[in-house]
Design an enzyme around this catalytic site. Structure first.
Site, PDB file in Angstrom:
ATOM      1  N   LEU A 180       5.694   2.510  -3.675  1.00 48.15           N
ATOM      2  CA  LEU A 180       5.641   1.165  -4.240  1.00 48.15           C
ATOM      3  C   LEU A 180       4.555   1.075  -5.315  1.00 48.15           C
ATOM      4  O   LEU A 180       4.785   0.590  -6.427  1.00 48.15           O
ATOM      5  CB  LEU A 180       5.359   0.168  -3.109  1.00 48.15           C
ATOM      6  CG  LEU A 180       5.181  -1.298  -3.467  1.00 48.15           C
ATOM      7  CD1 LEU A 180       6.489  -1.893  -3.963  1.00 48.15           C
ATOM      8  CD2 LEU A 180       4.687  -2.080  -2.252  1.00 48.15           C
ATOM      9  N   GLY A 228       0.809  -1.207   0.000  1.00 47.90           N
ATOM     10  CA  GLY A 228       0.000   0.000   0.000  1.00 47.90           C
ATOM     11  C   GLY A 228       0.843   1.257   0.000  1.00 47.90           C
ATOM     12  O   GLY A 228       0.325   2.359  -0.145  1.00 47.90           O
ATOM     13  N   ASP A 229       2.152   1.101   0.162  1.00 45.17           N
ATOM     14  CA  ASP A 229       3.051   2.247   0.114  1.00 45.17           C
ATOM     15  C   ASP A 229       2.875   2.986  -1.207  1.00 45.17           C
ATOM     16  O   ASP A 229       2.889   2.376  -2.278  1.00 45.17           O
ATOM     17  CB  ASP A 229       4.490   1.747   0.234  1.00 45.17           C
ATOM     18  CG  ASP A 229       5.487   2.865   0.103  1.00 45.17           C
ATOM     19  OD1 ASP A 229       5.798   3.481   1.127  1.00 45.17           O
ATOM     20  OD2 ASP A 229       5.948   3.143  -1.022  1.00 45.17           O
ATOM     21  N   SER A 230       2.711   4.292  -1.124  1.00 44.37           N
ATOM     22  CA  SER A 230       2.394   5.027  -2.344  1.00 44.37           C
ATOM     23  C   SER A 230       3.551   5.001  -3.333  1.00 44.37           C
ATOM     24  O   SER A 230       3.337   4.988  -4.545  1.00 44.37           O
ATOM     25  CB  SER A 230       1.985   6.457  -2.014  1.00 44.37           C
ATOM     26  OG  SER A 230       3.115   7.250  -1.800  1.00 44.37           O
TER      27      SER A 230
END
Length: 295
Positions: A253, A249-251
């Site tokens: 990533l 969910g890391d933006s």
DNA sequence: ATCCAGGCTCCTG
DNA sequence: CAGGAGCATGGA
């Protein structure tokens, strides 16, 4: 006096990638990148020194400038730099896996020798991760700067004064209202103060997670209010240097994957897990190479 | 102005 | 249990 030594990386290493990552913001509070060198004031256990790091083939040169320094302290500094730049990790197994992965293969080719920039200080890792929730990197750097300027202890190095990252003891002594004044939300201020208390009291530490697998460690960390899956995995990735941490969910990533795959929309969490099915055990490095592609 | 940034908690249906 | 608002701030 100036002491010089070299550190050889365990396997492929290209200093230029460390420079690119460390030099990505002009707001960095704890070190400076200038003309290909990294300058970092170092103060730990009564040892104060200025470090100047430069690149060499598959490793780094370190110059330590200090009034007095022992061999033991030099070894500590060497360990610190090794951990910071992730020089001791064996990344060949990652390259072997990545060579057969359609997303990672071009990235490891393009960024050959890139290593994760870690955060040796356990408490600092939490602060960076918690502060960084849901805001742009630019703002996190500003918050870090404020934390260091306002709450960091001064160290005297070769006649000059520098501020270190605040200690957990210091942060735990502050009212949350004071912490909020460095552009933190109330929840973040409460969470950082709580983590500061826990670290200061020895309730959580790096050593505590020795031998604990990443998923179990994450499960422990998310019990702390304000720490969710992203934050816990981020700490595992940059602080505890796990191979298999995965801040889903890391933006960064998500965006890197969207660009790499040429998608016209963000990939869903399910799709990401699908792409990552073959990354087993190397999710941290896969994530970092995707981050690297955004610099 | 509106939306999004290297998210999480809490509330609603 | 999924879905959405609110949070702080700065840049695009």
């Amino acid at each position: 006096m100036v002491y010089k030594f070299e550190i050889n990386a365990n396997g492929p290493y290209n200093y230029e990638h460390s420079l690119a990552f460390l030099g990505r913001s002009d707001k960095e509070a704890l070190f400076q990148v200038n003309a290909g060198k990294i300058f970092r004031p170092y103060a730990c256990d009564g040892v104060n020194a200025m470090l100047a790091i430069s690149g060499m083939k598959n490793g780094v040169n370190v110059e330590v400038s200090s009034d007095i320094i022992s061999g033991e302290s030099l070894e500590k500094i060497s360990a610190f730099v090794t951990e910071w730049l992730d020089l001791d990790r064996d990344i060949l197994a990652f390259y072997n896996m990545a060579a057969g992965d359609k997303i990672l293969a071009p990235l490891v080719d393009k960024y050959q020798g890139a290593r994760i920039t870690c955060i040796p200080d356990f408490f600092e890792t939490f602060c960076w991760a918690i502060a960084g929730q849901s805001i742009s990197l630019h703002v996190v750097y500003i918050i870090k700067q404020l934390l260091v300027e306002r709450f960091g202890e001064e160290a005297q190095i070769l006649g000059k004064r520098y501020r270190m990252f605040p200690t957990p003891e210091k942060i735990s002594s502050l009212d949350t209202e004071v912490l909020q004044s460095v552009k933190l939300t109330r929840n973040k201020a409460v969470c950082i103060k709580r983590v500061a208390e826990m670290v200061a009291a020895g309730e959580i530490s790096k050593q505590m997670f020795d031998g604990v697998d990443t998923k179990a460690a994450v499960k422990e960390l998310v019990k702390i209010k304000g720490i969710g899956g992203w934050t816990a995995n981020y700490v595992m990735l940059r602080g505890l240097r796990r191979n298999d941490a995965f801040p889903l969910g890391d933006s960064g990533l998500v965006n890197a994957l969207r660009i790499q795959l040429g998608l016209d929309r963000k990939p869903t969490e399910k799709e990401i897990l699908d792409f990552a099915a073959g990354w087993n055990g190397w999710e941290s490095y896969a994530t970092f190479y995707l981050w690297r592609s955004l610099l």
